[in-house]
Motif scaffolding. Structure first.
Motif, short mmCIF file in Angstrom:
data_model
loop_
_atom_site.label_atom_id
_atom_site.label_comp_id
_atom_site.label_asym_id
_atom_site.label_seq_id
_atom_site.Cartn_x
_atom_site.Cartn_y
_atom_site.Cartn_z
N ARG A 243 0.84 -1.20 0.00
CA ARG A 243 0.00 0.00 0.00
C ARG A 243 0.88 1.26 0.00
N LEU A 244 1.96 1.21 0.81
CA LEU A 244 2.82 2.39 0.87
C LEU A 244 3.50 2.66 -0.48
N ILE A 245 3.91 1.60 -1.16
CA ILE A 245 4.53 1.78 -2.49
C ILE A 245 3.55 2.49 -3.44
N ALA A 246 2.29 2.02 -3.43
CA ALA A 246 1.28 2.64 -4.32
C ALA A 246 1.07 4.10 -3.92
N GLU A 247 1.01 4.38 -2.61
CA GLU A 247 0.83 5.77 -2.14
C GLU A 247 1.98 6.65 -2.63
N ILE A 248 3.20 6.09 -2.57
CA ILE A 248 4.37 6.89 -2.99
C ILE A 248 4.29 7.20 -4.49
N LEU A 249 4.04 6.17 -5.29
CA LEU A 249 4.02 6.39 -6.74
C LEU A 249 2.89 7.35 -7.12
N ASN A 250 1.73 7.21 -6.45
CA ASN A 250 0.59 8.09 -6.76
C ASN A 250 0.89 9.55 -6.43
N ARG A 251 1.70 9.78 -5.39
CA ARG A 251 2.04 11.17 -5.04
C ARG A 251 3.25 11.68 -5.82
N LEU A 252 4.16 10.75 -6.13
CA LEU A 252 5.40 11.18 -6.78
C LEU A 252 5.16 11.67 -8.21
N GLU A 253 4.24 11.02 -8.93
CA GLU A 253 4.01 11.42 -10.33
C GLU A 253 3.62 12.90 -10.44
N PRO A 254 2.55 13.36 -9.74
CA PRO A 254 2.24 14.80 -9.87
C PRO A 254 3.33 15.69 -9.27
N ALA A 255 4.01 15.21 -8.23
CA ALA A 255 5.06 16.03 -7.61
C ALA A 255 6.17 16.30 -8.62
N LEU A 256 6.57 15.29 -9.36
CA LEU A 256 7.65 15.47 -10.35
C LEU A 256 7.17 16.35 -11.50
N GLU A 257 5.91 16.17 -11.90
CA GLU A 257 5.38 16.98 -13.01
C GLU A 257 5.38 18.47 -12.64
N GLN A 258 5.19 18.74 -11.34
CA GLN A 258 5.11 20.15 -10.91
C GLN A 258 6.39 20.66 -10.26
N CYS A 259 7.44 19.84 -10.32
CA CYS A 259 8.67 20.19 -9.59
C CYS A 259 9.21 21.56 -10.01
#
Ligand code: BTN
Length: 323
Positions: A243-259
């Protein structure tokens, strides 16, 4: 997909529920004997699968073996982790993706290992990576961002991972500039970003962000006992690695797009356990005391020293907290 993978996928989509051998055989278009062999092989890989007479097989709910079929259904990403590769053991997930990058793998490919034999930390150090305990996750990026923005990826990732941990456990996560996450004064996560330049364009060819998190209850080697903890050690809760891996990937994608907008910086500063503190700066052979006062738009740590203000880049220095 092999019979073994199909069986795992079928069981993992209904964890804790029985699926009969004949239903699995029908789904996979093989005999019940072939299903039984696949179940034996999955058990040998560490999956806890119960056989209930006259009812079938079930994946035990408490079993938190990391596996692609347990992560993918929870993903909301468009490109990050859509190619997700999970292994019982690797030398280093960063090294594995480096190899894939040279073979042409795509932006967003992710690799996860249940354990690493040569987990890498910053500055040539290792990262303790025992089996069944942590998350060892790397993602391969082919950035269109400038090198200056790519140099912010570690900070941006730190914020996304801190949010993900807080979504699955009742803890509060701090960031020690630039790549460490802390809970209750001890390190739970380290991030290692490695990038390769394209000399012709002057841009970044590929970047690999590696994230190591201590998750389950863990015993640390003597040299880490005072400085490291795991999420479960800190909060006393069981946390699902999948679950934590999925949470990380789900948050990381928009975070990198908006970095490039630097919108993460405010939260990065709010979570910082360094700002306002007296620290010791190590730069090459140079060691001096300073006070951390800000993180600027380049992601540099601004410190006050006896010789005035200095802007520290993460590649050049390491810092130690005083007291
Ligand atoms: C540090 O604490 O200095 C950074 C640690 C980074 C560890 C992660 S685990 C997944 C990825 N693979 C590695 O070999 N290292 C990173």
């Amino acid at each position: 997909m092999s019979v073994k993978e199909e069986v795992l996928k079928a069981l993992a989509t209904q964890p804790g529920k029985d699926i009969s051998g004949s239903k699995l055989a029908g789904q996979c278009h093989v005999t019940r004997n072939a299903i039984w062999k696949a179940i034996q092989s999955l058990r040998a890989d560490g999956y806890q699968i119960e056989a209930v007479t006259n009812r079938g097989y079930r994946l035990t709910l408490s079993d938190d073996t990391v596996s692609e079929p347990r992560i993918t259904p929870a993903l909301t990403t468009r490109w990050l982790g859509q190619d997700l590769r999970v292994f019982p053991v690797l030398d280093s997930t960063n090294n594995y993706l480096k190899q894939l990058a040279t073979e042409g793998s795509f932006h967003g490919t992710a690799a996860i290992a249940d354990s690493q034999l040569g987990g890498k930390g910053r500055r040539g150090r290792g990262f303790y990576s025992p089996a069944s305990s942590g998350i060892y996750l790397s993602v391969l990026l082919r950035p269109t961002d400038s090198a200056e923005v790519v140099s912010l990826y570690t900070s941006c990732t730190a914020v996304a991972v801190a949010q993900a941990i807080e979504a699955v456990a009742e803890v509060s996560v701090g960031i020690k500039w630039v790549n460490d996450l802390f809970i209750q004064g001890k390190k739970v996560c380290g991030i290692l970003t490695e990038a390769t330049m394209d000399l012709e364009s002057g841009g970044v060819d590929y970047a690999i962000i590696g994230i190591g998190i201590n998750v389950a209850p863990m015993e640390f080697p003597a040299e880490l006992q005072e400085i490291a903890t795991s999420i479960s050690n800190a909060c006393g809760q069981a946390v699902s690695r999948n679950r934590l891996i999925a949470e990380i990937l789900n948050r990381l994608e928009p975070a990198l797009e908006q970095c490039s907008t630097r919108s993460f910086l405010e939260e990065s500063k709010r979570r910082s356990i360094v700002l306002g503190k007296e620290i010791t700066v190590h730069r090459g052979g140079d060691i001096y005391p300073a006070k951390a006062i800000d993180i600027n738009r380049q992601g540099h740590l601004v410190v006050e020293t006896s010789a005035g203000l200095r802007h520290l880049s993460s590649g050049e220095v390491s810092i130690k907290m005083k007291g």
